[in-house]
Scaffold this active site. Sequence first.
Site, PDB file in Angstrom:
ATOM      1  N   GLU A 122      -9.220 -62.938  23.005  1.00  0.00           N
ATOM      2  CA  GLU A 122      -9.598 -63.739  21.848  1.00  0.00           C
ATOM      3  C   GLU A 122     -11.100 -63.717  21.549  1.00  0.00           C
ATOM      4  OE1 GLU A 122      -7.435 -64.974  19.817  1.00  0.00           O
ATOM      5  OE2 GLU A 122      -5.790 -64.324  21.098  1.00  0.00           O
ATOM      6  N   THR A 145     -10.757 -71.520  12.791  1.00  0.00           N
ATOM      7  CA  THR A 145     -10.283 -71.300  14.157  1.00  0.00           C
ATOM      8  C   THR A 145     -11.412 -71.719  15.082  1.00  0.00           C
ATOM      9  OG1 THR A 145      -8.832 -69.457  13.553  1.00  0.00           O
ATOM     10  CG2 THR A 145      -9.544 -69.574  15.844  1.00  0.00           C
ATOM     11  N   ASP A 203      -7.603 -65.274   8.296  1.00  0.00           N
ATOM     12  CA  ASP A 203      -6.223 -64.951   8.651  1.00  0.00           C
ATOM     13  C   ASP A 203      -5.242 -65.922   7.997  1.00  0.00           C
ATOM     14  OD1 ASP A 203      -6.828 -67.220  10.122  1.00  0.00           O
ATOM     15  OD2 ASP A 203      -5.641 -66.607  11.860  1.00  0.00           O
TER      16      ASP A 203
END
Length: 280
Positions: free
Chosen positions: A65, A88, A83
């Site tokens: 990640e 995020t 995305d």
Amino acid sequence: MFAPHRKRIVIGALLGSALIAVPVTAHATTAVPTAAPAAAAAAKAVGLDDPAKKDIAMQIVSSAENSSLDWKAQYKYIEDIDDGRGYTAGIIGFCSGTGDMLDLVEYYTDVKPGNVLAKYLPALRKVDGSDSHQGLDPNFTKDWAKAAQDSEFKKAQDHERDRVYFNPAVNQGKSDGVGALGQFIYYDAIVMHGDGGDSTSFRNIRKRALSKAKPPAQGGNETTWLNTFLDARVWAMKQEEAHSDTSRVDTAQRVFLKKGNLNLNTPLDWKVYGDPFHIG
């Protein structure tokens, strides 16, 4: 949940519904009363919830990640990687569009009322399920980084990671009679896919695998079961373009499995998206 790998170019539109994580164990297949010998052996082995094993798990996930083993540096991380899941952030990729970021900030506010992120709760409730930043910009990212300097916020991130992702994965793994590697394989899957009702969620990946093999607790072979589960995981990843690079399975988890490292013992060597990693 974690959004796709942050180094890669990802699809801007959300492909499929947002995945909302719910406890896995409520949908677990009941183990037979007398576990197979392999399951009994796995139960006696050190699980992924051992502090040293858990740290290894966090490092491996962070390699995929964040392209780094330093997972503790990610409490302050936040960006929109286009995305379709909004922002995020944090150690587990909490997303403003998938509900887990909202849960985190609500929990943090319960623990520490009046914190720097509390004022964003109305906006987080409104943007849940979308990629919108409405009510969050322009200062949310700065305030997130500021909150990450607070030990209580770090503890809150740890709490939500464990409640929503880590503990359900480990509990399901122990119920299925798999060791630390299998528990990690479950954890990485629930982190990426969540555990909603859609076909690519953790529970349905497991259900797909159950149609072809049995876990040790049901008399199956552990290696065969985990390979079957990974086959189902790869299928799920390929359903979404942003997840379609399966190297976190192919050149990491499969590597450990082929070596028979069912207890996830060090040293570990693997690659993710072509980048080599090592834990001694």
